[in-house]
Enzyme design. Structure first.
Site, mmCIF file in Angstrom:
data_model
loop_
_atom_site.group_PDB
_atom_site.id
_atom_site.type_symbol
_atom_site.label_atom_id
_atom_site.label_comp_id
_atom_site.label_asym_id
_atom_site.label_seq_id
_atom_site.Cartn_x
_atom_site.Cartn_y
_atom_site.Cartn_z
ATOM 1 N N MET A 223 -5.315 -7.635 8.110
ATOM 2 C CA MET A 223 -4.785 -6.683 9.097
ATOM 3 C C MET A 223 -5.696 -5.460 9.193
ATOM 4 O O MET A 223 -6.683 -5.367 8.486
ATOM 5 C CB MET A 223 -3.360 -6.312 8.728
ATOM 6 C CG MET A 223 -2.416 -7.493 8.894
ATOM 7 S SD MET A 223 -0.748 -7.092 8.499
ATOM 8 C CE MET A 223 -0.812 -6.619 6.812
ATOM 9 N N CYS B 105 11.199 -39.256 -11.774
ATOM 10 C CA CYS B 105 9.810 -39.720 -11.774
ATOM 11 C C CYS B 105 9.216 -39.712 -10.371
ATOM 12 O O CYS B 105 8.109 -40.186 -10.163
ATOM 13 C CB CYS B 105 9.684 -41.086 -12.427
ATOM 14 S SG CYS B 105 10.616 -42.365 -11.591
ATOM 15 N N SER C 12 16.580 -42.873 -13.976
ATOM 16 C CA SER C 12 15.417 -42.059 -13.621
ATOM 17 C C SER C 12 15.436 -41.896 -12.101
ATOM 18 O O SER C 12 15.483 -42.891 -11.363
ATOM 19 C CB SER C 12 14.130 -42.753 -14.062
ATOM 20 O OG SER C 12 13.029 -41.994 -13.620
ATOM 21 N N ASN D 62 11.167 -39.849 -4.423
ATOM 22 C CA ASN D 62 10.377 -40.141 -3.215
ATOM 23 C C ASN D 62 11.233 -40.998 -2.288
ATOM 24 O O ASN D 62 11.425 -40.690 -1.112
ATOM 25 C CB ASN D 62 9.100 -40.909 -3.555
ATOM 26 C CG ASN D 62 8.216 -40.165 -4.519
ATOM 27 O OD1 ASN D 62 8.262 -38.939 -4.571
ATOM 28 N ND2 ASN D 62 7.421 -40.889 -5.291
ATOM 29 N N LYS E 151 0.840 -1.211 0.000
ATOM 30 C CA LYS E 151 0.000 0.000 0.000
ATOM 31 C C LYS E 151 0.872 1.257 0.000
ATOM 32 O O LYS E 151 0.663 2.163 -0.808
ATOM 33 C CB LYS E 151 -0.933 -0.020 1.203
ATOM 34 C CG LYS E 151 -1.936 1.088 1.161
ATOM 35 C CD LYS E 151 -2.992 0.922 2.216
ATOM 36 C CE LYS E 151 -4.038 -0.077 1.815
ATOM 37 N NZ LYS E 151 -4.514 -0.910 2.875
ATOM 38 N N ARG F 274 -2.753 -1.929 -6.254
ATOM 39 C CA ARG F 274 -1.927 -3.123 -6.018
ATOM 40 C C ARG F 274 -2.245 -4.141 -7.097
ATOM 41 O O ARG F 274 -3.289 -4.050 -7.761
ATOM 42 C CB ARG F 274 -2.191 -3.703 -4.632
ATOM 43 C CG ARG F 274 -3.599 -4.208 -4.449
ATOM 44 C CD ARG F 274 -3.824 -4.777 -3.057
ATOM 45 N NE ARG F 274 -5.224 -5.098 -2.871
ATOM 46 C CZ ARG F 274 -5.790 -5.293 -1.701
ATOM 47 N NH1 ARG F 274 -5.088 -5.213 -0.592
ATOM 48 N NH2 ARG F 274 -7.063 -5.611 -1.607
ATOM 49 N N TYR G 238 14.517 -34.979 -18.915
ATOM 50 C CA TYR G 238 13.064 -34.831 -18.816
ATOM 51 C C TYR G 238 12.619 -34.955 -17.372
ATOM 52 O O TYR G 238 13.362 -35.440 -16.509
ATOM 53 C CB TYR G 238 12.351 -35.890 -19.675
ATOM 54 C CG TYR G 238 12.515 -37.304 -19.159
ATOM 55 C CD1 TYR G 238 11.651 -37.820 -18.189
ATOM 56 C CD2 TYR G 238 13.541 -38.127 -19.619
ATOM 57 C CE1 TYR G 238 11.806 -39.101 -17.694
ATOM 58 C CE2 TYR G 238 13.711 -39.405 -19.134
ATOM 59 C CZ TYR G 238 12.840 -39.894 -18.170
ATOM 60 O OH TYR G 238 13.002 -41.152 -17.674
ATOM 61 N N GLY H 123 -7.721 -8.023 3.951
ATOM 62 C CA GLY H 123 -8.608 -8.110 5.111
ATOM 63 C C GLY H 123 -7.990 -8.738 6.349
ATOM 64 O O GLY H 123 -8.651 -8.893 7.371
ATOM 65 N N HIS I 33 0.661 -43.023 0.050
ATOM 66 C CA HIS I 33 0.048 -43.788 -1.033
ATOM 67 C C HIS I 33 -1.190 -43.082 -1.576
ATOM 68 O O HIS I 33 -1.346 -42.874 -2.780
ATOM 69 C CB HIS I 33 -0.317 -45.182 -0.509
ATOM 70 C CG HIS I 33 -1.073 -46.004 -1.489
ATOM 71 N ND1 HIS I 33 -2.444 -46.081 -1.474
ATOM 72 C CD2 HIS I 33 -0.661 -46.717 -2.549
ATOM 73 C CE1 HIS I 33 -2.837 -46.846 -2.473
ATOM 74 N NE2 HIS I 33 -1.772 -47.245 -3.143
ATOM 75 N N ARG J 48 -3.285 2.985 7.995
ATOM 76 C CA ARG J 48 -3.540 1.795 7.186
ATOM 77 C C ARG J 48 -2.381 0.805 7.235
ATOM 78 O O ARG J 48 -1.227 1.206 7.227
ATOM 79 C CB ARG J 48 -3.772 2.190 5.723
ATOM 80 C CG ARG J 48 -5.022 3.016 5.543
ATOM 81 C CD ARG J 48 -5.092 3.649 4.175
ATOM 82 N NE ARG J 48 -6.306 4.457 4.057
ATOM 83 C CZ ARG J 48 -7.455 4.015 3.539
ATOM 84 N NH1 ARG J 48 -7.530 2.789 3.062
ATOM 85 N NH2 ARG J 48 -8.505 4.782 3.496
#
Ligand code: PEP
Ligand code: MG
Length: 900
Positions: A106, A846, A776, A780, A25, A339, A866, A104, A460, A95
């Site tokens: 603050m 992957c 690859s 995980n 602001k 803004r 890739y 909204g 999973h 402000r």
């Protein structure tokens, strides 16, 4: 330290680049002043003061008093008015505003500087007592609530009662005397509640308001908003003190909020609301229905024309859609805010593409404007925007981790079997489980959405649901699920099987009952923008898909191949012929329970045609794109029943004793199955599984080739940890494949490679690359094994690790966004070593990270070929890959500039 800047002291400098300190602001007001737009005078206290305030036990910096005093003096001089002047008082608004917009969240206090004398002066000066006392009561009301913390409702109740007495609903019909009486009532209430008199000293009021804005930075709603929006790294809020201009002075005054383009559609229409004779908060609070800007056009054409000019100036200046606030005082326009406007995902696409076509921004900038979430949210049904949020909040049962966005409505079932049964009857269901396992896949598939009490974003349930683009909330720990009683409890509420619930996958909320959803339509501009992305990116984008359906979906999403086909997912569900699913399950279970190789081979022979058919379907769908098929990966115990009832059923079906089944299940039990007999270790023990799977792949490929369908199979060995292991399994794969190819007389090329998902494999990548034709990254498992964090269970405590207000150890969930510092190093090392041995080694990813925008950028930087991700994330990866190129170019340009 200089903490205070007047709006007009930026000549020659660019406050818009200082939003970090001035807040959005403050920066907007200073910038608008600088470029000559009509802005009331004022000054901004920087976010550094807020930072100081919190770092010093909520104390303001010493020098602030003097600096504010001086800035106030300048403001008084400029406006020719004085704060608290009984004849012509200066009033200010105080402000909030941080570097990132938090609408909204603050506080703002208007009309600061009024007391019993000043209000009289204001009334006389303006000749409008009604207006002056209305302003006064607004101030007392706001100050009491925001600065002192008196409950808003108590004050509003008094206002309501007064209007009832006057028999009016409209503020503008309330006379000056009534407002004056209300102020008295408010002040008496203030005294009763606090034991203090309402502060009459204007400078004291100003400081009360400034500190209240700083305090609002840490208010619960603001903290929660930052957490949900993942806003970190900010210093705090700035405070802008602005000369009040009044929209409530009469019919020639008013206030409005507008967007330079339509924020829902992105259309190039001036969009907004205007309220005659009102102050800003009246528009937001919806007390009276505002008029559309078109009506304002008719009402005050001159002011409208000026506003239209401001709209053009600001769009051209900021080169983005702006959200504006303005006030008209006695026919004069004042801009109170500009803004970057929040917009729907569809509008984000349209605005970016249109602005590029208009020449306002470049194509590269247009691509940079789209966030991963914008794309993701285009594809999921969402809760209708006109649903009453307050009413919805009262129906909230619990909040979990949002694993897949979108929303889903259905009736609760607690088992996968029931899900299938109910869905078979045409019911919409939500599958609720403590956690899911591969056995649940059928039920998960038919459910509208999935809700689990445990697990994180790579559990999973999350991985599978994401693959389907199905709404999924995981790790909802407040849920107490009783499978026996078929109910769940949360926050003292009970939900039974068959009850309706709604999941909001955007924020992980679970609601009682049915909430109305809508399916957003894909805008034309989505296709344009992604085409631009494809023209720029270097990384290929493949998909993780296990079925022909998913493969077709992925192609529509722009996938250029399959990077991971998890073959075990086919063991439980026949996606093309669901009635055959039971046959598959039985065959795999028979194979696992088999006492010897011969029995195992028999069971495998029954699985072969199923797998071959699946692969044919996938090759057909991918039509010449490469398809990486991974051999069996999970520990075998995941495929057999653990409860006595189902063990008995299985024993009967395959003609062995229950004890045999139970013993085998017991044998398969492992204390730590994720580090147990899984991945390629299974095929070292049971080479016949590998032989069957390779046969199915190669025979399917040959059949497709015979039908003139181009195929590029890549056979992938999971969880490899050693060259020798890869040599044994790669060798066996090639032997089986070559023999079948030779016999068929068809010319077929294929590749054999490995996943890199263990630190040891990354460190020995040079040796493994001697026998692997491609890598690859299974990030995980690599994250799990590198960090020693269970991918299924860490979700319980990882939020604390990520939340900057708690431990804040990691910048993001490492199972979602790659941990560049640690896991990333292993990725780099593996690529470097692998390519030392095999310079043209093809490398992809992957793990779930392949669909995470930040991680995709990393994959680009480390030189992967890739990324592969679930079909619904393919567009995200396409965009992120292009953004990576754009950022790289910009960084190079900057480095070159610095050198000069
Ligand atoms: C991985 O570990 O990253 C991977 C892709 O394999 P999965 O998730 O099937 O273990
Ligand atoms: Mg893995």
């Amino acid at each position: 330290m200089k903490y205070v800047f007047s709006f007009d002291e930026w000549k020659g400098k660019k406050p818009k680049d200082l939003a970090h300190q001035l807040g959005g602001k403050g920066a907007g007001l200073a910038e608008m002043t600088r470029i000559g737009l009509p802005v009331p005078a004022g000054f901004t206290i920087t976010t550094l003061a807020c930072d100081y305030y919190y770092k010093h036990g909520r104390k303001l910096p010493k020098e602030l008093k003097g600096q504010v005093h001086a800035a106030l003096g300048k403001l008084e001089k400029k406006t020719g008015k004085k704060l608290g002047d009984p004849h012509d008082p200066l009033l200010v608004s105080v402000r909030s505003g941080s570097a990132r917009s938090m609408p909204g969240m603050m506080e703002t206090i208007l009309n600061v500087g009024l007391n019993d004398q000043a209000v009289e002066g204001l009334a006389k000066k303006t000749g409008n007592a009604r207006f002056a006392y209305d302003a006064y009561r607004r101030f007392v009301q706001m100050y009491s609530a925001v600065v002192i913390g008196l409950p808003k409702e108590e004050l509003e109740e008094k206002l309501r009662a007064m209007k009832t007495r006057l028999k009016t609903k409209d503020d503008t019909q309330v006379p000056a005397e009534a407002w004056r009486d209300l102020v008295k009532e408010y002040k008496a209430h203030f005294h009763k509640k606090t034991g203090m008199h309402f502060p009459d000293d204007p400078e004291g009021q100003l400081w009360g308001a400034i500190e209240a804005v700083f305090r609002s930075w840490m208010a619960e709603k603001a903290v929660t908003y930052r957490r949900v929006e993942k806003i970190t790294g900010l210093l705090g809020t700035a405070v802008s003190v602005v000369q009040m201009v009044f929209g409530n002075k009469g019919e020639n005054s008013g206030t409005g909020v507008c967007f330079t383009r339509d924020p829902s559609t992105g259309g190039k229409e001036f969009y907004g609301d205007y309220l005659v004779n009102a102050q800003g908060e009246d528009v937001v609070a919806g007390i009276r229905t505002p008029m559309h800007l078109d009506e304002m056009h008719k009402l005050m054409p001159k002011v409208y024309a000026q506003l239209e000019g401001v709209r053009r100036t600001l769009e051209e200046h900021y080169r983005d859609m702006q959200d504006l606030e303005f006030t008209v005082e006695d026919g004069r326009l004042y801009m109170l805010q500009t803004r970057t406007g929040k917009r729907t995902p569809a509008a984000a696409f349209k605005i970016a593409v249109d602005m590029a076509k208009e020449g306002l921004i470049t194509k590269e900038e247009a691509l940079g404007r789209i966030k991963a979430e914008d794309i993701e949210r285009l594809f999921y049904p969402v809760i209708r925007s006109d649903v009453n949020r307050a009413e919805l909040g009262s129906r909230q049962l619990a909040i979990g981790i949002s694993a897949v966005p979108g929303a889903a409505v259905g009736r609760v079932v607690f088992t996968a079997e029931e899900a299938e049964e109910w869905a078979g009857r045409g019911e919409k269901v939500i599958l609720v489980r403590r956690e899911t396992s591969p056995e649940d896949v059928g039920g998960m598939f038919v459910a509208q959405g999935i809700l689990t009490a445990t697990g994180g974003k790579t559990s999973h349930a999350a991985v599978v649901a994401r693959g389907w683009g199905k709404c999924c909330v995981v790790g909802c720990e407040q849920l107490d699920i009783s499978y026996e009683e078929k109910l769940m409890q949360s926050n003292g509420r009970v939900v039974r099987q068959g009850d309706w619930i709604t999941l909001d996958g955007n924020d992980g909320a679970v609601f009682e009952g049915q909430v109305q959803l809508v399916m957003p339509e894909l805008p034309e501009t989505y296709y344009t923008l992604l085409k631009w992305a494809d023209g720029i990116r270097r990384l290929g984008v493949r998909t993780n898909a296990d079925t022909p359906q998913d493969s077709r979906k992925a192609i529509q999403m722009g996938a250029e191949g399959i990077g991971l086909c998890r073959t075990e997912h086919m063991f439980f569900k026949d996606f093309e012929q669901p009635e055959k699913s039971a046959d598959r399950q039985l065959a795999i279970q028979e194979m696992i329970v088999a006492q010897d190789r011969e029995a195992r081979l028999k069971a495998l022979a029954r699985l072969l045609p199923f797998q071959r058919r699946d692969f044919i379907g996938i090759f057909e769908a991918m039509n010449g794109f490469p398809v990486t098929i991974r051999l069996i990966d999970p520990p075998l115990h995941e495929f057999v029943p653990h409860d006595p009832e189902r063990q008995k059923d299985l024993a009967e079906k395959i003609g062995v004793s229950v004890e045999t089944v139970a013993r085998r299940v017991e044998q398969l039990h492992e204390a730590n199955p994720m580090l147990g007999h899984r991945g390629c270790r299974l095929c070292i023990t049971y080479p016949e599984i590998l032989e069957m799977q390779v046969r199915a792949i190669i025979e399917a490929a040959i059949e497709c080739k015979k039908r003139k369908i181009k195929v590029l199979p890549e056979i992938m060995i999971p969880l490899t940890l050693d060259r020798k292991e890869m040599e044994i399994l790669g060798g066996a794969t090639r032997r089986v494949a070559d023999e079948i190819i030779k016999k068929s007389g068809v010319k077929l090329e294929y590749a054999v490679g490995t996943m890199i998902e263990l630190p040891r494999a990354a460190l020995l990548a040079d040796q493994i690359a001697e026998v692997a034709e491609f890598f690859s990254y299974g990030t995980n498992d690599l994250t799990q094994t590198c960090m020693g964090l269970s991918r299924d269970d860490a979700g319980r405590f990882l939020p604390d690790y990520v939340d900057p207000n708690k431990a804040g150890v990691f910048p993001a969930d490492p199972f979602q966004t790659i941990d560049e510092a640690g896991v990333g190093q292993l990725v780099r090392i593996g690529i470097e070593k692998g390519r030392k041995t095999r310079p043209k080694l093809k490398v992809g990813i992957c793990g779930e990270h392949g669909g995470d925008a930040t991680s995709v950028r990393f994959c680009h930087q480390v030189g992967m070929d890739y990324v592969s991700c679930s079909p619904f994330r393919v567009p995200i990866a396409r965009l992120a890959a292009a953004q990576a190129v754009i950022e790289e170019k910009a960084a190079k340009k900057k480095a070159k500039g610095n050198k000069r």
